[in-house]
Design an enzyme around this catalytic site. Structure first.
Site, mmCIF file in Angstrom:
data_model
loop_
_atom_site.group_PDB
_atom_site.id
_atom_site.type_symbol
_atom_site.label_atom_id
_atom_site.label_comp_id
_atom_site.label_asym_id
_atom_site.label_seq_id
_atom_site.Cartn_x
_atom_site.Cartn_y
_atom_site.Cartn_z
ATOM 1 N N HIS A 37 -9.437 3.227 -1.689
ATOM 2 C CA HIS A 37 -8.076 2.720 -1.519
ATOM 3 C C HIS A 37 -7.624 1.841 -2.687
ATOM 4 O O HIS A 37 -7.388 0.649 -2.520
ATOM 5 C CB HIS A 37 -7.993 1.945 -0.206
ATOM 6 C CG HIS A 37 -6.616 1.493 0.165
ATOM 7 N ND1 HIS A 37 -5.469 2.153 -0.225
ATOM 8 C CD2 HIS A 37 -6.197 0.418 0.911
ATOM 9 C CE1 HIS A 37 -4.411 1.520 0.257
ATOM 10 N NE2 HIS A 37 -4.824 0.464 0.933
ATOM 11 N N CYS B 14 0.814 -1.219 0.000
ATOM 12 C CA CYS B 14 0.000 0.000 0.000
ATOM 13 C C CYS B 14 0.846 1.267 0.000
ATOM 14 O O CYS B 14 0.310 2.367 -0.186
ATOM 15 C CB CYS B 14 -0.922 0.008 1.215
ATOM 16 S SG CYS B 14 -2.011 -1.424 1.298
#
Length: 420
Positions: free
Chosen positions: A366, A105
């Site tokens: 996200h 991420c």
């Protein structure tokens, strides 16, 4: 680290983040299902690069290097070699060196670090793109792909949804240590959704969330973990979104700004950065994001600022507990007191330290590879007064980002300074 050669954010672009719950996402319940399809990974990459070039009147031939942050293109989209995909956005990008960067991420944040260090080595204009498409497979299959950001051999078996389980483990420990309640965590969800409701590009722009909904498990807000020890410590409302989308920023030296024809007042200075990693699967203290603390601490130290100087922040709220613990890692709150910031309203758009103004990962969405770049673009847009309905209504001069990969295993933090 403080760049020896000044670095500026010269331009930015972000696509809408979409997925389940977004009115523009085509699923079986959508009125246009079967008529059109959702954008592909290539569509997002090409689209955001073209948007940056067109919106800011950028001459692509001035770009000397490029990086693309992406975590799992070959899994979700059967596509790797994404540096060469960026070049498909404009024929004038042919011949420029582009490379993919992967750090879970934090892929986007590490792409920005590569761009900063490219400018330190002598380049003047560097493009950074981040993109991810994650809606192409069922949830449990996607969870297995995302588990590769953990130590797969030792952590995959914790739960079918490995990453939610890892953060639920932190939530459980934090509740036991500090008396955190489900209602406390619900305030983080509500803030994220409220901010997203003001942001037309947010994944959850059309979804409302009340405190009661976020606090209470229900058919619409289930607890998703099978692990009996962790089951009670995570609901869907605590989670970031499974999103598709892309973001891009153009970094430049002072000479690069001049070549691009960008005025100093149109730029944001990258004052310093922190970049830290720790071993996969070896979290020492469930009550601390020690890698985030190290990265943010490095960035603030080298910018010669304290947490109290930060006027706006974008932090990695992959789950509600992560945002709370980010407050403490950065130093906005003392250990065990992170919830007090959100309960007081201080981190709302109207507060004195607004955090995740566009909705964060929970509300804005996200798409993994895009997140660190979107955070940077959001600080830029807030400083330049471009956020419309979710604009902070005062001058902003110092901002901070914290982009986390894995269970606090890789973190990039930036200190950004307005040039006006």
């Amino acid at each position: 680290m403080k760049p020896m050669k000044p670095v500026y954010i010269a331009a930015q672009a972000v696509t809408p983040f979409i997925g389940k719950g977004n009115p523009n996402f085509i699923d079986k319940g959508h009125e246009e299902f079967g008529v059109r399809e959702n954008p592909t990974l290539e569509d997002h990459i090409v689209g955001v690069v073209r948007k940056l070039i067109d919106d800011h009147h950028i001459d692509p031939t001035l770009i000397q290097r490029g990086y693309i942050g992406n975590f799992a293109g070959e899994l979700f989209s059967h596509q790797a070699h994404l540096g060469a995909m960026v070049a498909r956005a404009d024929e004038r990008l042919s011949g420029i060196g582009f490379a993919r960067v992967e750090a879970a991420c934090a892929s986007g944040g590490v792409g920005i670090v590569n761009a900063i260090e490219s400018i330190q080595s002598g380049l003047d204009v560097v493009l950074v793109v981040g993109a991810e498409v994650q809606t192409t497979v069922r949830a449990r299959e996607g969870a297995d792909y995302l588990a590769r950001a953990a130590h797969y051999a030792s952590e995959r078996s914790i739960d079918d949804f490995t990453f939610p389980a890892l953060l639920a483990r932190r939530a459980k420990a934090y509740k036991e240590a500090y008396g955190l309640s489900e209602r406390d965590l619900a305030h983080f969800s509500v803030k994220a959704y409220d901010n997203a409701n003001r942001n037309p590009m947010a994944h959850m722009c059309a979804v409302k969330m009340t405190l009661e909904q976020a606090e209470t498990a229900s058919d619409g807000n289930p607890k998703i973990l099978k692990n009996p020890e962790l089951h009670d410590h995570l609901k869907v409302s605590d989670c970031s979104q499974v999103s598709d989308g892309a973001a891009a920023v153009l970094l430049a030296s002072e000479a690069g700004l001049q070549k691009l024809g960008r005025a100093m007042e149109d730029a944001v200075k990258l004052r310093s950065y922190g970049f830290c990693t720790n071993p996969l699967g070896e979290v020492k203290d469930l009550l601390e994001l020690d890698t985030a603390a190290a990265a943010a601490g490095e960035a603030m130290r080298d910018a010669n600022i304290t947490p109290q100087d930060i006027q706006v922040a974008e932090v990695h709220d992959c789950f509600t507990i992560a945002e709370l613990m980010m407050y403490e890692a950065i130093g906005l709150a003392e250990k065990g007191k992170g919830k007090e910031l959100v309960l007081s309203g201080r981190t709302s758009i109207e507060g004195d330290i607004p955090v995740n103004t566009g909705g964060g990962l929970i509300g804005f969405g996200h798409p993994v590879g895009a997140t660190g770049i979107k955070q940077t673009a959001e600080i830029y847009r807030q400083m330049k007064g471009q956020c419309e309905d979710y604009q902070v209504q005062r001058e902003l001069n110092l901002g901070l980002t914290a982009n986390m990969g894995g269970d606090d295993r890789t973190v990039v933090s930036l200190v950004l300074e307005n040039t006006v």
